[in-house]
Enzyme design. Structure first.
Site, PDB file in Angstrom:
ATOM      1  CB  CYS A 108       0.497  -1.260   4.143  1.00 57.78           C
ATOM      2  SG  CYS A 108       2.208  -0.933   4.817  1.00 57.78           S
TER       3      CYS A 108
ATOM      4  CG  ASP B 190      -2.581  -0.026  -2.255  1.00 60.46           C
ATOM      5  OD1 ASP B 190      -2.311  -0.949  -1.074  1.00 60.46           O
ATOM      6  OD2 ASP B 190      -2.271   1.193  -1.789  1.00 60.46           O
TER       7      ASP B 190
ATOM      8  CG  HIS C 199       1.580   2.062   1.404  1.00 63.04           C
ATOM      9  ND1 HIS C 199       0.413   1.630   2.116  1.00 63.04           N
ATOM     10  CD2 HIS C 199       1.010   1.768   0.070  1.00 63.04           C
ATOM     11  CE1 HIS C 199      -0.415   1.176   1.670  1.00 63.04           C
ATOM     12  NE2 HIS C 199      -0.241   1.241   0.304  1.00 63.04           N
TER      13      HIS C 199
END
Length: 966
Positions: free
Chosen positions: A730, A790, A774
């Site tokens: 991520c 995202d 994350h």
């Protein structure tokens, strides 16, 4: 020192103390140090918000209070007596053996400080059992001739742990006359005899022929006692003998010369010589003439005469010699065992070399109690401590904080064991062990930690009881650790009601007393900066980061973005947080959006972040919302902590600080030119189209989601990722996307936190683990504010909907796999953990205030609160007082009835006092009860000593007791 001729113990000299006032109850030095420890742990709990630390503190405080309850009663049932030896001689390192007798109606520990008129002191500490008369021979050096008086300057009964002392009536001082030291190699006694015609016509006291019987007098030799008359009449009679007057030697002062002490020394040598040869003698000194006689009585009388000749010599001062305190090896072994158990959890969190060093030092101390080993010199211990501190500083980067501080404390405690030997060292080790046990709550406050700390406290208190008085080898139960452990555990159980009351009602400040960060290790959670590989490391850690309890329905998976640190400063390799001043950005809650009220149970991280859903609109009193919309607490989360938050989706940053927006457009010159050119090519598009262009590039560019991406170079990292490896986690996607957006002319930044959470069906709450860490992006659009984007979701949609494990194996999955039986069992255990956190760990000042309001006490400091608190504390003490009262009752039924008689009359029975004597004393005070008391005594003797079944006799005893009216 010997006891009953079978036990040996040393009585180290100590400084004289002032007499203890009659009937006083006071804490000992160990008791005051124990109270200081309780105070320090309480301050630490207030500062760091350690809920379970409060529990341990109040439990130890309850032990301190409970230990005092029975000491005064024990003191009333103990009598002391001192006896002087029949004689002693000065010089030559000689000693006078005084006899200390302790008579106890109930069991306990006794300490007596004895001081001689010559300035020497001894502290005698011993245990005595119920109904026992225990004697000890206490040696005192005799250096000069003359009277030597022994007095008690401090006699007290001690509790089980040695925390409290109740004064005892000191024994009556006793005196022994110290005879002069006999002259070495003295010439033979002169052949002077008593005048007389000789040939036995005149007789005088001697030891040649029987002359009659007389009553026994102390000092008579056993050889002179007529044992035949003793057997016949039961009376001690002494045979008198005589000798011809001319055959009795005369020791005369005139036969010596020189100074007084030299003449007395020669006379003492002649007395011992004639006594050894069995020759009767008489003695003449100035002012005293001892008649002729022989045997042990004559020798003692002669030495006593010589001891009393005046003037007495000047007293020789006591030598100033540093005497090492005697070591109770059994107490030291138990203490080392307790410390090993207390320090054991450190193996799981401190360096291996540190654990090995601690274990080696404890083992060395244990072996030292079994066999003589060289003592490690002080400089050696200092060198080891210095090297260990250097090693810990190299490991943790500091000697402060949670991990480094507790590891250093464990090493210092282990080093102390290598030089410990006496009672004072033993008490210090116990206190240090209890302090170490309290520090375990910095690392966790779960049920297993609480159980370990309570067991550690029980073991350490058992060790403290071993230091109260030397272990009695004639009583196996004194050496039995389980029985001592049960007794210390019982004391903790008695203190539990008081500890629970204080745990619920003691005021709990919401703010710390001072700010001192409790730093943790690298695996505690999110970092203050982000670089490639940071979050992929956390993704392999299944430790719980926090739990979230919602009052209503849970948010959907795509709404479970738990906001943490915001990274805006970029130097080409890493992203860091930055503090930008100026006005706060705007927050506009969306009217149609759902809102969530939830309670987070945060695990220790050492960071101040409160992981909130976007956007928090209500925070705890000790937290604020930064200009980057990050919830931050005033104190780091150094221990498990519960906070309640209220969040609601909002439009944030529509009115944003221009300085911040300009800062969030910055890119380091010369870094990743291909990526910068790609982003710049989108500048002609609308803002939303630029965002979609960046996502489309990631969606169609053949990128993959993995925990083990290839390493990226230090220069042009974004280019290497976007146009080379195309494999990442991520943080790779968030960094690259923010870089592209800044190149495209849109202010952008990275937000770190957690995504998702596993729902526990047993508790209805979410479990967010470290592996859920994350990173995502935020892009600012004119008129819309900050928009969450995202980029990882376009590469692995399962990361949002199904969680990390599913996303790694099936990136396009829409739901997580069904839990296995093992995982369901783990969730049930976690539900119990969450319940524990809710009831115990999360009991904070706000929870206390809510409880007090529900029960109608208002709040801390209110009138009802101040009125009820003393009452509840008194009620909490009742179970302990009842138990101690029950323990005071004898176990034998007949003895218990006699005990009930003393309680009914309000007249305690003296130690060693027989039932008949007690009844006679009570009848003198209450003559109208004399017949009833005689009947009780007869029934008691029948129940206690009569043969056959005692059941009927016990019934008669109870009936006789019922007729005694106070």
């Amino acid at each position: 020192m010997t006891t009953n001729g079978t036990q040996h113990a040393a009585a180290p000299p100590v400084a004289p103390r002032n007499p203890i006032p009659a009937s006083s109850l006071r804490p000992t030095r160990f008791g005051l140090a124990f109270l200081l420890l309780v105070t320090l742990t309480l301050v630490g709990c207030i500062n760091y918000g350690l809920s379970l630390g409060y529990g341990l503190t109040f439990l130890l405080g309850g032990v301190w209070v409970m230990a005092s309850t029975g000491v005064a009663r024990v003191a009333q049932q103990i009598r002391l007596n001192l006896s002087a030896p029949t004689g002693a001689s000065a010089g030559g390192g000689g000693e006078a053996l005084f006899t200390l007798s302790v008579t106890a109606a109930v069991g306990g520990a006794v300490t007596v400080v004895l001081e001689s008129s010559a300035g020497d002191s001894r502290t005698v500490t011993l245990r005595v059992e119920s109904g026992e008369v225990r004697t000890l021979m206490v040696p005192f050096p005799v250096r000069t001739r003359g009277p030597l008086t022994l007095t008690s300057h401090g006699a007290a009964a001690l509790d089980f742990l040695g925390l409290w002392a109740a004064s005892l009536t000191p024994p009556t001082p006793v005196t022994v006359n110290v005879a002069p030291a006999p002259e070495d190699e003295a010439p033979p006694a002169p052949l002077r005899s008593l005048p007389g015609p000789g040939d036995g016509h005149r007789r005088t006291s001697g030891d040649e022929e029987f002359a009659g019987l007389r009553p026994y007098a102390p000092g008579d030799s056993p050889r002179q006692i007529s044992w035949r008359h003793v057997a016949r009449t039961g009376t001690l009679l002494t045979r008198e003998t005589d000798a011809a007057q001319g055959r009795v030697r005369l020791l005369d002062w005139a036969d010596t010369a020189g100074e007084t002490e030299s003449r007395l020394s020669r006379l003492a040598a002649w007395v011992l010589e004639l006594d050894r040869r069995g020759v009767p003698f008489a003695l003449n000194v100035p002012g005293t003439a001892l008649p002729a006689g022989g045997g042990e009585g004559q020798r003692l009388a002669a030495l006593n005469v010589l001891a009393g000749v005046t003037p007495f010599p000047a007293a020789t001062p006591a030598a100033r010699i540093k005497v090492r305190a005697a070591t109770d090896a059994d107490a030291l072994r138990v203490t080392l065992l307790a410390l090993a158990f207390t320090l054991a959890p450190g193996v799981l969190r401190q360096p291996l070399w540190a654990s090995a060093l601690v274990a080696g030092l404890l083992l060395y101390g244990a072996v030292r109690t079994r066999r003589p080993l060289p003592v490690i010199p002080t400089w050696g211990l200092g060198l080891v401590a210095g090297l260990a501190a250097v090693g810990l500083n190299a490991t943790y980067g500091t000697l402060l904080g949670r991990d480094a501080g507790t590891a250093l404390l464990a090493l210092l405690v282990a080093l102390k064991t290598a030089e410990s030997h006496g009672r004072r060292d033993g008490h210090l080790l116990v206190l240090l062990g209890l302090f170490v046990a309290s520090t375990h709550f910095f690392h966790g406050q779960g049920p297993l930690t609480a159980l370990h700390v309570v067991l550690s406290a029980a073991l350490l208190l058992a060790a403290a009881s071993r230091w109260t008085a030397p272990t009695r080898t004639d009583r196996p139960e004194d050496v039995d650790l389980p029985s001592t452990l049960i007794r210390s555990g019982g004391l903790l159980a008695l203190a539990a009601p008081l500890a629970l009351t204080l745990f619920m009602l003691f005021p709990r400040p919401e703010r710390p007393l001072w700010q001192l960060p409790v730093q943790g290790g690298a695996s505690t959670g999110l970092s203050g900066e982000i670089r490639a590989g940071e979050y992929s490391n956390l993704a392999q850690n299944r430790a719980v980061a926090f739990r979230a309890d919602f009052t209503g329905e849970l948010p959907s998976p795509d709404e479970r973005y738990w906001r943490g640190p915001v990274y805006e400063a970029y130097d080409g390799q890493s992203w860091k947080q930055v503090r930008i001043g100026g006005p706060s950005p705007s927050i506009e809650p969306l009217a149609s959006a759902p809102d969530w009220t939830y309670t987070l149970t945060l695990e220790p991280s050492g960071n101040p972040w409160l992981l909130a859903l976007d956007t928090p609109v209500e925070l705890p009193q000790d937290a604020v919302l930064t200009t980057a919309f990050q919830a931050v607490s005033f104190r780091p989360v150094s221990a498990r902590r519960r906070v309640t938050l209220h969040s609601r989706p909002s439009r944030v940053g529509v009115g944003e600080n221009l300085e911040r927006l300009q800062y969030d457009l910055y890119l380091p010159p010369g870094q990743s030119p291909r990526s910068a050119a790609l982003g710049a090519s989108w500048r002609g598009l609308l803002p939303q189209q630029r965002i979609e262009a960046g996502l489309s590039y990631l969606r169609r560019g053949g990128f993959s989601y993995t925990l083990s991406p290839p390493l990226l170079p230090a220069q042009d990292r974004v280019d290497a990722f976007l146009f080379g490896t195309r494999q990442g986690f991520c943080e790779h996607y968030a960094q690259s996307f923010v870089f592209l957006m800044r190149a495209a002319g849109l202010p952008a930044r990275i937000v770190g936190g957690y995504l998702g959470g596993e729902q526990n069906p047993d508790g209805g709450y979410l479990i967010v683990r470290q592996q859920d860490a994350h990173a995502w992006a935020e892009v600012w659009i004119q008129g819309q504010g900050w928009q969450r984007v995202d980029p990882t979701a376009v590469v692995a949609p399962a990361r949002v909907n199904a969680g990390l494990p599913t996303a790694l194996s099936q990136p396009q999955a829409s739901a997580a796999a069904a839990p296995t039986p093992l995982s369901r069992f783990g969730l049930r255990l976690d539900a119990l953990q969450n319940r524990w956190n809710d009831l115990v760990v999360g009991y904070s000042g706000s929870e206390q205030q809510a409880l007090l309001s529900r029960v109608g006490l208002g709040g801390v400091g209110s009138g009802p609160y101040l009125a009820v608190l003393p009452l509840l504390v008194a009620l909490a003490l009742l179970p302990a007082l009842w138990w101690l009262r029950q323990q005071a009752r004898p176990r034998d039924p007949s003895s218990r009835a006699l005990h009930e008689l003393t309680v009914r009359l309000g007249l305690p029975r003296s130690p060693g006092e027989t039932p008949s004597d007690y009844a006679a004393r009570a009848a003198q005070l209450r003559p109208h009860l004399a017949p009833a008391l005689e009947e009780v005594v007869r029934a008691y003797h029948a129940a206690r000593y009569a043969p056959g079944d005692p059941a009927e006799a016990l019934k008669a005893l109870k009936a006789a007791l019922s007729r005694v009216k106070r």
